[in-house]
Design a protein around this motif. Sequence first.
Motif, PDB file in Angstrom:
ATOM      1  N   GLY A   1      -7.893   0.229   5.623  1.00 44.42           N
ATOM      2  CA  GLY A   1      -8.240   1.430   4.870  1.00 44.42           C
ATOM      3  C   GLY A   1      -7.358   1.652   3.661  1.00 44.42           C
ATOM      4  O   GLY A   1      -6.648   2.662   3.567  1.00 44.42           O
ATOM      5  N   HIS A   2      -7.371   0.710   2.724  1.00 43.95           N
ATOM      6  CA  HIS A   2      -6.677   0.922   1.449  1.00 43.95           C
ATOM      7  C   HIS A   2      -7.273   0.023   0.386  1.00 43.95           C
ATOM      8  O   HIS A   2      -7.976  -0.948   0.683  1.00 43.95           O
ATOM      9  CB  HIS A   2      -5.164   0.695   1.578  1.00 43.95           C
ATOM     10  N   ALA A   3      -7.009   0.372  -0.885  1.00 44.18           N
ATOM     11  CA  ALA A   3      -7.542  -0.376  -2.014  1.00 44.18           C
ATOM     12  C   ALA A   3      -6.436  -0.625  -3.024  1.00 44.18           C
ATOM     13  O   ALA A   3      -5.432   0.098  -3.054  1.00 44.18           O
ATOM     14  CB  ALA A   3      -8.691   0.395  -2.667  1.00 44.18           C
TER      15      ALA A   3
ATOM     16  N   ARG B   1     -13.320   7.588   3.500  1.00 40.99           N
ATOM     17  CA  ARG B   1     -12.830   6.989   4.748  1.00 40.99           C
ATOM     18  C   ARG B   1     -11.750   7.877   5.377  1.00 40.99           C
ATOM     19  O   ARG B   1     -11.730   8.093   6.589  1.00 40.99           O
ATOM     20  CB  ARG B   1     -12.252   5.602   4.455  1.00 40.99           C
ATOM     21  N   LYS B   2     -10.868   8.427   4.543  1.00 40.48           N
ATOM     22  CA  LYS B   2      -9.819   9.310   5.056  1.00 40.48           C
ATOM     23  C   LYS B   2     -10.413  10.602   5.598  1.00 40.48           C
ATOM     24  O   LYS B   2      -9.947  11.139   6.612  1.00 40.48           O
ATOM     25  CB  LYS B   2      -8.799   9.593   3.961  1.00 40.48           C
TER      26      LYS B   2
ATOM     27  N   GLN C   1       0.835  -1.199   0.000  1.00 37.93           N
ATOM     28  CA  GLN C   1       0.000   0.000   0.000  1.00 37.93           C
ATOM     29  C   GLN C   1       0.866   1.242   0.000  1.00 37.93           C
ATOM     30  O   GLN C   1       1.952   1.236   0.554  1.00 37.93           O
ATOM     31  CB  GLN C   1      -0.935  -0.025   1.209  1.00 37.93           C
TER      32      GLN C   1
ATOM     33  N   ASP D   1      -6.107   5.328  -4.191  1.00 36.69           N
ATOM     34  CA  ASP D   1      -7.280   5.754  -3.425  1.00 36.69           C
ATOM     35  C   ASP D   1      -8.413   6.073  -4.390  1.00 36.69           C
ATOM     36  O   ASP D   1      -8.231   6.854  -5.333  1.00 36.69           O
ATOM     37  CB  ASP D   1      -6.964   6.998  -2.590  1.00 36.69           C
TER      38      ASP D   1
ATOM     39  N   ASP E   1     -10.955  -3.041   4.319  1.00 33.77           N
ATOM     40  CA  ASP E   1     -11.730  -2.056   5.082  1.00 33.77           C
ATOM     41  C   ASP E   1     -11.130  -1.787   6.455  1.00 33.77           C
ATOM     42  O   ASP E   1     -11.287  -0.689   6.997  1.00 33.77           O
ATOM     43  CB  ASP E   1     -13.170  -2.537   5.244  1.00 33.77           C
TER      44      ASP E   1
ATOM     45  N   ARG F   1     -10.168  -4.454  -1.616  1.00 36.13           N
ATOM     46  CA  ARG F   1     -10.233  -3.430  -0.580  1.00 36.13           C
ATOM     47  C   ARG F   1     -10.024  -4.072   0.789  1.00 36.13           C
ATOM     48  O   ARG F   1     -10.543  -5.153   1.068  1.00 36.13           O
ATOM     49  CB  ARG F   1     -11.599  -2.744  -0.630  1.00 36.13           C
TER      50      ARG F   1
ATOM     51  N   ALA G   1      -2.259   3.671   3.133  1.00 40.08           N
ATOM     52  CA  ALA G   1      -3.259   3.080   4.028  1.00 40.08           C
ATOM     53  C   ALA G   1      -3.374   3.883   5.320  1.00 40.08           C
ATOM     54  O   ALA G   1      -2.392   4.460   5.809  1.00 40.08           O
ATOM     55  CB  ALA G   1      -2.901   1.633   4.365  1.00 40.08           C
TER      56      ALA G   1
ATOM     57  N   GLU H   1     -12.217   5.212  -0.480  1.00 39.79           N
ATOM     58  CA  GLU H   1     -11.083   5.374   0.449  1.00 39.79           C
ATOM     59  C   GLU H   1     -10.904   6.831   0.853  1.00 39.79           C
ATOM     60  O   GLU H   1     -10.518   7.122   1.996  1.00 39.79           O
ATOM     61  CB  GLU H   1      -9.803   4.821  -0.174  1.00 39.79           C
TER      62      GLU H   1
END
Length: 434
Positions: A375-377, A396-397, A279, A389, A372, A370, A282, A393
């Motif tokens: 927190g990254h894709a 989420r950030k 990542q 992102d 969850d 993803r 993340a 995402e």
Amino acid sequence: MSKQRWGAAVLAGALAIGLSVAASPAQAHDRRGGDPVRTVGYYTQWGLKDRGIPVRYLVDNGTAARLTHLNYAFGLLDEQGRCVSSDPVADYQRLIPAEQSVNGRADQPGQALAGNLNQLKQLKKKFPELRVYISLGGWTGSKYFSNAALTPRSRAEHVKSCVDLWLKGNLPGTPAGAAKGVFDGIDLDWEWPATEGNAGNVVRPEDKQNFTKLLREYRTQLRQQGFKDRKTYDLTAFLPANREAMDRGYELADVYKLLTFATVQGYDYHGTWEKTTNQQSALRVPEGDPTTPKDSGEIVVDAHIERGAPLDKITLGVPYYGRGWTGVPDRNNGLFQQSTGAAPGSYEAGYEDYRTLKTLVAGGKFKLYRDDKAGHAWLFDGTTFWTYDDPTELARKGRFIRDRKLGGAMIWSLDGDTSQGELIRGLSSGLHRR
């Protein structure tokens, strides 16, 4: 004494005794129940020339209406540390046609100011509360910062040249003051004091102390110029994610006191300078991450807080681009695998804008994955891997920034979004309660 002059005098006194710098009126937004105060976006000097993205794009896709600050990147320093334009054509000479112009009118030969700076001036007229800064340096433009910061004389001459060029607007070959009023402050992107960064940068051990001294010189001259212009000029800086670079190059608690706010690197935790896919941005460390030390948004934010950063001055960076590898084994959906090298990119190997990466998913060859929890894709097609992102995402950030009561989000860079503004809408949905 007028209220404005009284305010400048109070600010002068505060700076003289080392107090924190208060937000300027345009920055003192209502937090709306705890919402972050700022959304900062970088618009690049080469955005139109290399990517076909004019300033007008930010109006049309809804970005400009959601920004509180725009950083124009980048102004450069010559070997003596003086401020210069690296591309006068892009900055203030190119005539912008009507279809690319913010106000819908074509530039005319002989006008005092053209190029990107005139478009930014038009943007500010359309969005009066928007604060626009000139950003100095960047990864490939930080070579001579150490020279600028070295002595009292070099610091004074550097800041004077920057104030004259960018704030007074005295651009070579234009009428005096042609660009005055475009910029409301200066953003320092020295990457990095006392640490080489890009190959060939001038680096000295005393950069750490000299960076603080340089900020003090900026504060002195910005206060003086602001007094003359009856306005407040802001001072910001881009600060690193790497803890070794933080400690080697910055007296961080003092730095934060001198800045209006800081933008903090929230990306490039991993990339194709490493062989292993990972990542790049993340929020939390993914399970199974094989690297040491670990990197994530949470770790970086906590590191700045531990070193004296006030929460409301931390503006966490988010990427509008991805990092990619190829020659990746088809295991673990491509994550944490050894690659053969960087994936091909439109502008450089291993780097691609979101607006292009989005089409890979739509084309059906790549699959979206993803995490969850972390927190990254990422995208993977069995051999090529992209960490990036997307709107999910970024939302989420935005929620992370809001929940941690940070000062806001910073975007590198605005030309990576789609014409529908999918990323800015996702980020804004997380930053602000509905």
